[in-house]
Scaffold this motif. Structure first.
Motif, mmCIF file in Angstrom:
data_model
loop_
_atom_site.group_PDB
_atom_site.id
_atom_site.type_symbol
_atom_site.label_atom_id
_atom_site.label_comp_id
_atom_site.label_asym_id
_atom_site.label_seq_id
_atom_site.Cartn_x
_atom_site.Cartn_y
_atom_site.Cartn_z
ATOM 1 N N LEU A 6 0.907 -1.340 0.076
ATOM 2 C CA LEU A 6 0.025 -0.073 -0.171
ATOM 3 C C LEU A 6 0.921 1.219 -0.035
ATOM 4 O O LEU A 6 0.598 2.132 -0.732
ATOM 5 C CB LEU A 6 -0.803 -0.031 1.376
ATOM 6 C CG LEU A 6 -1.953 1.177 1.206
ATOM 7 C CD1 LEU A 6 -2.826 1.217 0.156
ATOM 8 C CD2 LEU A 6 -2.812 0.898 2.555
ATOM 9 N N SER A 7 1.973 1.052 0.736
ATOM 10 C CA SER A 7 2.993 2.356 0.673
ATOM 11 C C SER A 7 3.393 2.551 -0.650
ATOM 12 O O SER A 7 3.328 3.626 -1.126
ATOM 13 C CB SER A 7 3.734 1.913 1.849
ATOM 14 O OG SER A 7 4.833 3.095 1.721
ATOM 15 N N ALA A 8 3.891 1.458 -1.284
ATOM 16 C CA ALA A 8 4.532 1.651 -2.457
ATOM 17 C C ALA A 8 3.590 1.964 -3.526
ATOM 18 O O ALA A 8 3.978 2.804 -4.378
ATOM 19 C CB ALA A 8 5.194 0.315 -2.871
ATOM 20 N N ARG A 9 2.257 1.736 -3.463
ATOM 21 C CA ARG A 9 1.320 1.967 -4.578
ATOM 22 C C ARG A 9 0.737 3.639 -4.259
ATOM 23 O O ARG A 9 0.464 4.096 -5.283
ATOM 24 C CB ARG A 9 0.153 1.002 -4.522
ATOM 25 C CG ARG A 9 0.360 -0.335 -5.074
ATOM 26 C CD ARG A 9 -0.556 -1.390 -4.950
ATOM 27 N NE ARG A 9 -1.638 -0.924 -5.840
ATOM 28 C CZ ARG A 9 -2.760 -1.432 -5.963
ATOM 29 N NH1 ARG A 9 -2.986 -2.655 -5.419
ATOM 30 N NH2 ARG A 9 -3.630 -1.423 -6.786
ATOM 31 N N THR A 10 0.976 4.006 -2.987
ATOM 32 C CA THR A 10 0.324 5.153 -2.719
ATOM 33 C C THR A 10 1.553 6.527 -2.539
ATOM 34 O O THR A 10 1.100 7.656 -2.720
ATOM 35 C CB THR A 10 -0.571 5.294 -1.540
ATOM 36 O OG1 THR A 10 0.032 4.881 -0.495
ATOM 37 C CG2 THR A 10 -1.678 4.403 -1.836
ATOM 38 N N GLY A 11 2.531 5.963 -2.117
ATOM 39 C CA GLY A 11 3.475 6.959 -1.891
ATOM 40 C C GLY A 11 3.645 7.372 -0.315
ATOM 41 O O GLY A 11 4.344 8.052 -0.157
ATOM 42 N N ALA A 12 2.439 6.854 0.212
ATOM 43 C CA ALA A 12 2.536 7.079 1.678
ATOM 44 C C ALA A 12 3.318 6.222 2.468
ATOM 45 O O ALA A 12 3.445 5.143 2.131
ATOM 46 C CB ALA A 12 0.978 6.816 2.250
#
Length: 114
Positions: A6-12
């Motif tokens: 999720l971090s990789a896909r959103t940049g968060a």
């Protein structure tokens, strides 16, 4: 999907994602191994959360606005927020006008002293 994906896909960052959970903006299910598992719509949720935070909404208001932008969109959930959002918009507009005035003054000063 797990927090790293999720971090990789959103940049968060994972830290931000955990913060969003603490604030009640995002949910996950804990797996037996302790890993967080996010729903397929989590990418859209995180992108919306980040956009709302970027425009200056506090997390408490984001929590109220989120169902109106992603998900239920029920008429009863959203109208009470319109005044708050309009007030924030007006505040942003005033700050932008002030910054434009300051920018013009600085530009004038730089041209006069160049």
């Amino acid at each position: 999907m797990r927090i790293g994906e999720l971090s990789a896909r959103t940049g968060a960052s994972p830290r931000s994602l955990r913060y969003y959970e603490q604030q009640g903006l995002l949910t996950s299910e804990r797996q037996p191994n302790g890993y967080r598992e996010y729903a397929p719509n989590a990418v859209a949720m995180v992108e919306t959360i980040r956009s709302l935070l970027d425009i200056g909404l506090p997390t408490a208001l984001v929590k109220d606005v989120l169902p109106c932008t992603v998900g239920e969109r029920s008429e009863s959930a959203c109208p009470g927020l319109l005044e708050q959002i309009a007030a924030l918009r007006d505040d942003v507009r005033l700050r932008a006008e002030r910054l434009t005035t300051i920018e013009a003054s600085l530009t004038t000063y730089l041209r006069a002293n160049a």
